[in-house]
Write an enzyme that holds these catalytic residues in place. Sequence first.
Site, PDB file in Angstrom:
ATOM      1  N   ASP A  96      -2.790 -30.790  12.105  1.00  0.00           N
ATOM      2  CA  ASP A  96      -3.016 -29.375  11.799  1.00  0.00           C
ATOM      3  C   ASP A  96      -3.516 -29.304  10.366  1.00  0.00           C
ATOM      4  O   ASP A  96      -3.139 -30.116   9.531  1.00  0.00           O
ATOM      5  CB  ASP A  96      -1.692 -28.601  11.957  1.00  0.00           C
ATOM      6  CG  ASP A  96      -1.804 -27.168  11.467  1.00  0.00           C
ATOM      7  OD1 ASP A  96      -2.264 -26.328  12.252  1.00  0.00           O
ATOM      8  OD2 ASP A  96      -1.448 -26.901  10.305  1.00  0.00           O
ATOM      9  N   ARG A 131      -2.337 -20.704  21.650  1.00  0.00           N
ATOM     10  CA  ARG A 131      -2.448 -21.517  20.438  1.00  0.00           C
ATOM     11  C   ARG A 131      -1.209 -21.324  19.576  1.00  0.00           C
ATOM     12  O   ARG A 131      -0.849 -20.208  19.210  1.00  0.00           O
ATOM     13  CB  ARG A 131      -3.697 -21.095  19.670  1.00  0.00           C
ATOM     14  CG  ARG A 131      -3.836 -21.724  18.299  1.00  0.00           C
ATOM     15  CD  ARG A 131      -4.626 -23.003  18.338  1.00  0.00           C
ATOM     16  NE  ARG A 131      -4.973 -23.435  16.997  1.00  0.00           N
ATOM     17  CZ  ARG A 131      -4.591 -24.564  16.448  1.00  0.00           C
ATOM     18  NH1 ARG A 131      -3.821 -25.393  17.111  1.00  0.00           N
ATOM     19  NH2 ARG A 131      -4.971 -24.908  15.236  1.00  0.00           N
ATOM     20  N   ASP A 141     -11.007 -25.152   2.415  1.00  0.00           N
ATOM     21  CA  ASP A 141     -10.850 -23.994   3.300  1.00  0.00           C
ATOM     22  C   ASP A 141      -9.824 -23.006   2.757  1.00  0.00           C
ATOM     23  O   ASP A 141      -8.700 -23.389   2.436  1.00  0.00           O
ATOM     24  CB  ASP A 141     -10.389 -24.449   4.692  1.00  0.00           C
ATOM     25  CG  ASP A 141     -11.502 -25.134   5.464  1.00  0.00           C
ATOM     26  OD1 ASP A 141     -12.673 -24.896   5.136  1.00  0.00           O
ATOM     27  OD2 ASP A 141     -11.206 -25.914   6.391  1.00  0.00           O
ATOM     28  N   CYS A 154     -11.418 -17.496   8.085  1.00  0.00           N
ATOM     29  CA  CYS A 154     -11.295 -17.205   9.517  1.00  0.00           C
ATOM     30  C   CYS A 154     -11.259 -15.711   9.795  1.00  0.00           C
ATOM     31  O   CYS A 154     -11.528 -14.901   8.927  1.00  0.00           O
ATOM     32  CB  CYS A 154     -10.021 -17.846  10.069  1.00  0.00           C
ATOM     33  SG  CYS A 154     -10.102 -19.629  10.198  1.00  0.00           S
ATOM     34  N   HIS A 207     -13.714 -19.649  19.771  1.00  0.00           N
ATOM     35  CA  HIS A 207     -12.430 -19.389  20.417  1.00  0.00           C
ATOM     36  C   HIS A 207     -12.603 -19.058  21.894  1.00  0.00           C
ATOM     37  O   HIS A 207     -11.641 -18.735  22.576  1.00  0.00           O
ATOM     38  CB  HIS A 207     -11.687 -18.257  19.697  1.00  0.00           C
ATOM     39  CG  HIS A 207     -11.249 -18.647  18.319  1.00  0.00           C
ATOM     40  ND1 HIS A 207     -12.070 -18.500  17.217  1.00  0.00           N
ATOM     41  CD2 HIS A 207     -10.108 -19.221  17.866  1.00  0.00           C
ATOM     42  CE1 HIS A 207     -11.433 -18.937  16.142  1.00  0.00           C
ATOM     43  NE2 HIS A 207     -10.250 -19.377  16.504  1.00  0.00           N
TER      44      HIS A 207
END
Length: 821
Positions: A551, A577, A661, A705, A757
């Site tokens: 992750d 998820r 990120d 995101c 997604h």
Amino acid sequence: MSHVSLHSLAPFSSASLAKKLVSFPFPLLAPRSLALPTHSPPSYRRLTLRPFSLRAMASHIVGYPRMGPKRELKFALESFWDGKSSAEELQKVAADLRSSIWRQMSEAGIKYIPSNTFSYYDQMLDNTAMLGAVPPRYGWNGGEIGFDVYFSMARGNASVPAMEMTKWFDTNYHYIVPELGPDVKFSYASHKAVDEYKEAKALGVDTVPVLIGPVSYLLLSKPAKGVEKSFSLLSLIGKILPIYKEVVAELKAAGATWIQFDEPTLILDLESHQLQAFTHAYSELESSLSGLNVLIETYFADVPVETYKKLTSLKGVTGFGFDLVRGTKTLDLIKSGFPSDKYLFAGVVDGRNIWANDLASSLSTLQALEGIVGKEKVVVSTSCSLLHTAVDLVNETKLDKELKSWLAFAAQKIVEVNALAKALVGQKDEAFFASNATAHASRKSSPRVTNEAVQKAAAALRGSDHRRATNVSARLDAQQKKLNLPILPTTTIGSFPQTMDLRRVRREYKAKKISETDYVNAIKEEINKVVKLQEVLDIDVLVHGEPERNDMVEYFGEQLSGFAFTVNGWVQSYGSRCVKPPIIFGDVSRPKAMTVFWSSMAQSMTKRPMKGMLTGPVTILNWSFVRNDQPRHETCYQIALAIKDEVEDLERAGITVIQIDEAALREGLPLRKSEQSFYLDWAVHSFRITNCGVKDTTQIHTHMCYSNFNDIIHSIINMDADVITIENSRSDEKLLSVFREGVKYGAGIGPGVYDIHSPRIPSTEEVADRINKMLAVLECNILWVNPDCGLKTRKYTEVQPALSNMVAAAKLIRTQLAGAN
């Protein structure tokens, strides 16, 4: 896909379900005596519940995780989506989970137990189904909404895209955004709320059905495609209230005595017309709600003064729920006045973190509230739904005894709520409280929590400004000379599909079933495969695919000091998820390099630029369970210094493109405007700290995101990254509107050209159309072409054609631009 109804238990009768419970496969929370296993924290080992005392206590849980203690719902959903199991099998797993949750709360002595907080995907989507607000593209022709339409709205299908998904307030949970307009024909199309109430009742558990309140539902929606952006969503209140009335009537007929409306938008800075809509809605519902006890639940922050006055003056409402963990100023409002005939649902047990409650402090708060509200009117509650925390500490066999004694997951929080409710009516379990106090003292004095050198280094950052010496346009020129990229360069966000074989290799290495050499060779082979695939696809800036990572936050946390990890501490992010947030319990530092070995290996396999991939400090912070014994910004600065060391090591190793990120930067934005500038200052500063020391020729990327970025675009510019890639496709290019409105952006930018997604593969023409829309508002010399997010959760059969079409679209537009010139 199956046309089975969303009714909670269509294939099962209540009697057959009761029989099934005898052999229920998932562990309950220590039935009846709550005598937890010996590896549980000492503070949770002895809390004997005596049935005679339960009726006297007032305790409430806002909501509960639905994935199951070991992600049982996740695996059932994915099996159903893959066509490996039937709708009935999925419903059976769901029914078993629901019944276990209700029984768990009942046996723990909780008085107000929620129902309809379970969902196959998302509670807002369930509300959309209840109201029959299905966008026309899904071809729904009325009747009870089934799995086919429901999951198409959530995930898209072969012919149409999914609905937009965005963050639920400032959490890492994503909800499906309703698409509404003046022509939507609302109808009562999912009876799930009533069915689940009946289902629980058949098991002997009387629950409080929970609905998203009508005002929050509308305020969290968006105008549908083709509807004017200025369209007032609240103008639909008169159209949806009749459906709410139908649901309420059915719940009353089924025997419900309480109903809970979640109205979390009440903690926002609402305008007067929005508050007026709220008052109007509940006045309209008042006669329908007659005979029911009504709870309006708020959470995640303080309720503003004016809102508090409007809320507490409502007629026909029995009780009000407040988050008293994050909403500490709400306590002052209650002290200054609370209606004498109403119940206060006091959210003193934190629903968003995993630290054991300070029972003595919470009891003191509750006793003070009793003096204001009245002894019979205080109900002990969680601050919000426990959806945002891990499920059960009992399943954590690898955490050491000391650290475990500091923690409480959802199952343990139920015990805490019950213990406080008992203490409030004079049945305090002294040993339980003493054990809790011991654990808190141990955490305060533990040497593993504090590192003086780290504290000193982080303190030195305050008040200073960390920026790269040269402005972004000069840096981009220097970088282009070195990288020699084409116009509209293509890249991906970082991760490639995580196959079953890859997960098995990591699992076996962790379990010491294979040697380090075998593990490194397996990962090297996977990286080589990903590099070669990208070269074949002709992508310009490559990634190594992150095969060594579980992750994006956990991977880094495992290599930093001050972090602890769970085995089953899963939390739902969206749909099936789940993420397993690390626990930041102490000061953070980096003992050694974390990614240099793999990034250098990948760069050696290609002549094209290879991105070094890091997770930024704000995202590591926001996607972890963070220590609550020091301000969050201090912890963030500590993480920033650790990532800075890594960035500089990557540069020394010859990596000239480094992506840091910050997927969760927007997510951490406080919900009240008065607190936002302070957060943005330290969050942006933390990002700049990580890369302020690199050369002009080193290109710094960042990625963000699903979120609404338009309101923080100036802070994003202030991050001073060379290139930013950002979600764009699922929100109808909402991001681009800020550039249409005149915001100037001189750095590189890659608004995502397709939604990862969803399993849907975009055509070359579709991607080209998206690029052209971007070129209408952005200069071609700063535009990048990339997917919305990482490809980790997709399959290679989806990834390869999607990326091929993406590159083909970029080349097509390059040719058109060259021809035009």
